[in-house]
Design a protein around this motif. Structure first.
Motif, PDB file in Angstrom:
ATOM      1  N   THR A  15       4.498   2.605   6.800  1.00 29.42           N
ATOM      2  CA  THR A  15       4.588   1.394   7.283  1.00 29.42           C
ATOM      3  C   THR A  15       3.296   1.169   8.358  1.00 29.42           C
ATOM      4  O   THR A  15       3.500   1.429   9.505  1.00 29.42           O
ATOM      5  CB  THR A  15       6.014   0.853   7.981  1.00 29.42           C
ATOM      6  OG1 THR A  15       7.022   0.886   6.936  1.00 29.42           O
ATOM      7  CG2 THR A  15       5.875  -0.717   8.306  1.00 29.42           C
ATOM      8  N   VAL A  23       4.829  -5.150  11.955  1.00 31.47           N
ATOM      9  CA  VAL A  23       4.146  -4.854  10.877  1.00 31.47           C
ATOM     10  C   VAL A  23       2.701  -5.396  10.369  1.00 31.47           C
ATOM     11  O   VAL A  23       2.340  -6.621  10.521  1.00 31.47           O
ATOM     12  CB  VAL A  23       5.123  -5.017   9.659  1.00 31.47           C
ATOM     13  CG1 VAL A  23       4.350  -4.752   8.136  1.00 31.47           C
ATOM     14  CG2 VAL A  23       6.241  -4.290   9.658  1.00 31.47           C
ATOM     15  N   TYR A  25       0.263  -6.149   7.870  1.00 31.44           N
ATOM     16  CA  TYR A  25       0.361  -6.433   6.473  1.00 31.44           C
ATOM     17  C   TYR A  25      -0.913  -6.484   5.577  1.00 31.44           C
ATOM     18  O   TYR A  25      -1.217  -6.103   4.606  1.00 31.44           O
ATOM     19  CB  TYR A  25       0.907  -7.855   6.158  1.00 31.44           C
ATOM     20  CG  TYR A  25       2.653  -7.838   6.187  1.00 31.44           C
ATOM     21  CD1 TYR A  25       3.279  -7.379   5.017  1.00 31.44           C
ATOM     22  CD2 TYR A  25       3.054  -8.281   7.507  1.00 31.44           C
ATOM     23  CE1 TYR A  25       4.646  -7.238   5.198  1.00 31.44           C
ATOM     24  CE2 TYR A  25       4.564  -8.149   7.436  1.00 31.44           C
ATOM     25  CZ  TYR A  25       5.226  -7.759   6.381  1.00 31.44           C
ATOM     26  OH  TYR A  25       6.638  -7.639   6.606  1.00 31.44           O
ATOM     27  N   LEU A  28      -1.291  -2.736   5.280  1.00 32.79           N
ATOM     28  CA  LEU A  28      -0.307  -2.608   4.011  1.00 32.79           C
ATOM     29  C   LEU A  28      -0.967  -2.762   2.828  1.00 32.79           C
ATOM     30  O   LEU A  28      -0.791  -2.015   1.644  1.00 32.79           O
ATOM     31  CB  LEU A  28       0.928  -2.892   4.378  1.00 32.79           C
ATOM     32  CG  LEU A  28       1.936  -2.886   3.230  1.00 32.79           C
ATOM     33  CD1 LEU A  28       2.498  -1.626   3.406  1.00 32.79           C
ATOM     34  CD2 LEU A  28       3.337  -3.584   3.667  1.00 32.79           C
ATOM     35  N   GLU A  29      -1.728  -3.841   2.631  1.00 28.45           N
ATOM     36  CA  GLU A  29      -1.936  -4.182   1.306  1.00 28.45           C
ATOM     37  C   GLU A  29      -3.269  -3.314   0.924  1.00 28.45           C
ATOM     38  O   GLU A  29      -3.163  -2.819  -0.061  1.00 28.45           O
ATOM     39  CB  GLU A  29      -2.755  -5.566   1.239  1.00 28.45           C
ATOM     40  CG  GLU A  29      -3.203  -5.933   0.027  1.00 28.45           C
ATOM     41  CD  GLU A  29      -3.607  -7.596  -0.045  1.00 28.45           C
ATOM     42  OE1 GLU A  29      -4.285  -7.962  -0.956  1.00 28.45           O
ATOM     43  OE2 GLU A  29      -3.531  -8.378   1.116  1.00 28.45           O
ATOM     44  N   GLU A  59      12.796  -7.045   8.244  1.00 27.05           N
ATOM     45  CA  GLU A  59      11.693  -6.319   7.741  1.00 27.05           C
ATOM     46  C   GLU A  59      11.701  -5.481   6.666  1.00 27.05           C
ATOM     47  O   GLU A  59      10.529  -5.617   5.943  1.00 27.05           O
ATOM     48  CB  GLU A  59      11.307  -5.489   9.198  1.00 27.05           C
ATOM     49  CG  GLU A  59      10.914  -6.162  10.413  1.00 27.05           C
ATOM     50  CD  GLU A  59      10.643  -5.350  11.571  1.00 27.05           C
ATOM     51  OE1 GLU A  59       9.699  -5.875  12.222  1.00 27.05           O
ATOM     52  OE2 GLU A  59      11.333  -4.570  11.761  1.00 27.05           O
ATOM     53  N   GLU A  62      11.320  -7.781   3.686  1.00 26.78           N
ATOM     54  CA  GLU A  62      10.111  -8.563   3.725  1.00 26.78           C
ATOM     55  C   GLU A  62       9.097  -7.341   3.106  1.00 26.78           C
ATOM     56  O   GLU A  62       8.224  -7.771   2.330  1.00 26.78           O
ATOM     57  CB  GLU A  62       9.411  -9.156   5.084  1.00 26.78           C
ATOM     58  CG  GLU A  62       7.995  -9.735   4.854  1.00 26.78           C
ATOM     59  CD  GLU A  62       8.059 -10.612   4.021  1.00 26.78           C
ATOM     60  OE1 GLU A  62       6.921 -10.981   3.489  1.00 26.78           O
ATOM     61  OE2 GLU A  62       9.184 -11.488   3.557  1.00 26.78           O
ATOM     62  N   LEU A  63       9.245  -6.123   3.678  1.00 30.82           N
ATOM     63  CA  LEU A  63       8.486  -5.069   3.126  1.00 30.82           C
ATOM     64  C   LEU A  63       8.387  -4.848   1.664  1.00 30.82           C
ATOM     65  O   LEU A  63       7.632  -4.723   0.933  1.00 30.82           O
ATOM     66  CB  LEU A  63       8.611  -3.901   3.805  1.00 30.82           C
ATOM     67  CG  LEU A  63       7.996  -3.741   5.412  1.00 30.82           C
ATOM     68  CD1 LEU A  63       8.727  -2.508   5.952  1.00 30.82           C
ATOM     69  CD2 LEU A  63       6.478  -3.335   5.124  1.00 30.82           C
ATOM     70  N   PHE A  66       6.935  -7.726  -0.180  1.00 25.05           N
ATOM     71  CA  PHE A  66       5.333  -7.792  -0.162  1.00 25.05           C
ATOM     72  C   PHE A  66       4.698  -6.748  -0.918  1.00 25.05           C
ATOM     73  O   PHE A  66       3.806  -6.980  -1.422  1.00 25.05           O
ATOM     74  CB  PHE A  66       4.995  -7.459   1.376  1.00 25.05           C
ATOM     75  CG  PHE A  66       3.459  -7.626   1.562  1.00 25.05           C
ATOM     76  CD1 PHE A  66       2.738  -8.856   1.810  1.00 25.05           C
ATOM     77  CD2 PHE A  66       2.802  -6.567   1.672  1.00 25.05           C
ATOM     78  CE1 PHE A  66       1.456  -8.907   2.072  1.00 25.05           C
ATOM     79  CE2 PHE A  66       1.428  -6.475   1.807  1.00 25.05           C
ATOM     80  CZ  PHE A  66       0.829  -7.731   2.024  1.00 25.05           C
TER      81      PHE A  66
END
Length: 308
Positions: A15, A23, A25, A28-29, A59, A62-63, A66
Motif C-alpha cells: 500500500t 494512501v 492512489y 498505487l495505480e 480504507e 476502498e483499496l 480501487f
C-alpha cells in the motif's frame, strides 16, 4: 459455475503512502500496472504486505474497490482484511470487502480460532462466516503469520474442498511434506494452492501447486512469472533460477515492507515512497541499501541468463 483462478504469480500487494500517511492512489495505480506488466496472473489486495492491520475498514474497502477498478478485468483481484477479534465484526468486514468487488474473499486462518483452540472450533466459526457471506462469492484462505501462524490442518482443507466454496490457499507452511498432503486433498477440486515460500516453490510445482503468492513478487515478479511458466520446458534454467531466488528471499526478513518500497523507488524507479505505518521509523541503513542494490544486480543477471 464460479471462476477458476489462473495459475501463476500473485503478488501480495503493498500500500503506497503519501508523506502524511494517507494512501497514495496515484502511486498505487502505477504499482498495479507494474505488477501486471511484470506478469502477474492475479493480485492479492489487502493482505499483511498491504499493512492491513494498520488500515481502517473503510480504507481496506476502498483499496479493494480501487485495485479492482484499475486492474479493469486484466487479472482477478482477491482481498482479505478481516482483522477484528469479534466474529461479528469480522463478518461485517468480510461483507464490506465482498461489496467492494473482490473476485474472492480471503479468510485469515488465525482469526477464526486462538492458538490453543481446536480445529472443530475453527470449523464451527467458519460455518457461521460462510452462512453470512454471499453464496456466489468465491472464498480462500491465507495462513497469515501475524499475530500467530495457524497452518491449515488436513481436516480443515478437507472441509474447504467438500464445501465447494473455496478456490484459493496462500500456503505459508514452508514444509513440502505438508504441502504435498494438502495438494493431494485438493486434487480434482476447485481449490488451488499458491505457495508463499520460495525455497519449496519449484518442488511444490512438481506436486501440483498452482503458483506463487509471496513477498518477493514485490522485488522481482518477472523472475517468478518466468519460473512458473517455464519450469517444465526448461528444467535446468528453472533449477538455476530457484537457486538464485531462494537466497534473495531472505531480504523479506529485514525491515519489510519498508525495504520493498525503497527497492521499488530506488531500483525500479516507481513513485512509491519509502513510507509505512507498520515500521516504527521509515529508515533504511546504508547496509540495507547495499543489499537492495545487490538483489537488483543479481535479478538482472538472472533475467539475462534465462532469456538466452
Amino acid at each position: 459455475m464460479k471462476k477458476i483462478f489462473p495459475n501463476g504469480m500473485w503478488p501480495v500487494m503493498l500500500t503506497p503512502l503519501e508523506d502524511n500517511g494517507n494512501v497514495d492512489y496515484l502511486a498505487l495505480e502505477e504499482l498495479i500496472n507494474w505488477y501486471i506488466e511484470e506478469g502477474a496472473s492475479g493480485l492479492f489486495a489487502v493482505c499483511q504486505s498491504s499493512e492491513m492491520f494498520y488500515l481502517s475498514i473503510d480504507e481496506r474497502k476502498e483499496l479493494t474497490h480501487f485495485i479492482k477498478k484499475i486492474s479493469n478485468g486484466r487479472v482477478p483481484v482477491i482481498s482479505s482484511g478481516h482483522v477484528s477479534y469479534s466474529l461479528r465484526d469480522q463478518i461485517h468486514e468480510l461483507n464490506m470487502i465482498a461489496e467492494a468487488g473482490a473476485d474472492a474473499v480471503i479468510l485469515l486462518s488465525n482469526r477464526l480460532a486462538t492458538a490453543n483452540e481446536s480445529d472443530e472450533i475453527l470449523i464451527e466459526r467458519l460455518k457461521q462466516i460462510m452462512n453470512e457471506l454471499p453464496e456466489n462469492i468465491p472464498l480462500g484462505f491465507y495462513e497469515c503469520p501475524y499475530p500467530y501462524k495457524r497452518v491449515l490442518s488436513t481436516k480443515i482443507v478437507e472441509f474447504c474442498v467438500e464445501s465447494g466454496r473455496f478456490y484459493f490457499l496462500k500456503d505459508t507452511c514452508c514444509n513440502i511434506e505438508e504441502i504435498k498432503k494438502k495438494l493431494e486433498i485438493m486434487k480434482g477440486s476447485n481449490m488451488k494452492l499458491y505457495n508463499a515460500n520460495t525455497s519449496t516453490l519449484l518442488e511444490s510445482m512438481k506436486y501440483g501447486a498452482a503458483g506463487y503468492s509471496g513477498v518477493m513478487a514485490n522485488f522481482h515478479p518477472a523472475l517468478y512469472a518466468w519460473l512458473l511458466e517455464n519450469w517444465e520446458k526448461e528444467p535446468e534454467k528453472a533449477t538455476y533460477l530457484q537457486d538464485v531466488l531462494t537466497p534473495c528471499s531472505f531480504i523479506e526478513l529485514k525491515n519489510y515492507p519498508l525495504s520493498a518500497k525503497k527497492y521499488l523507488a530506488e531500483e525500479i524507479g516507481l513513485s512509491v515512497k519509502a513510507r509505512t505505518r507498520k515500521n516504527i521509523a521509515d529508515y533504511i541503513s546504508e547496509t540495507e541499501l547495499s543489499e537492495l542494490r545487490q538483489i537488483k544486480e543479481l535479478s538482472d543477471r538472472a533475467m539475462e541468463f534465462i532469456s538466452r
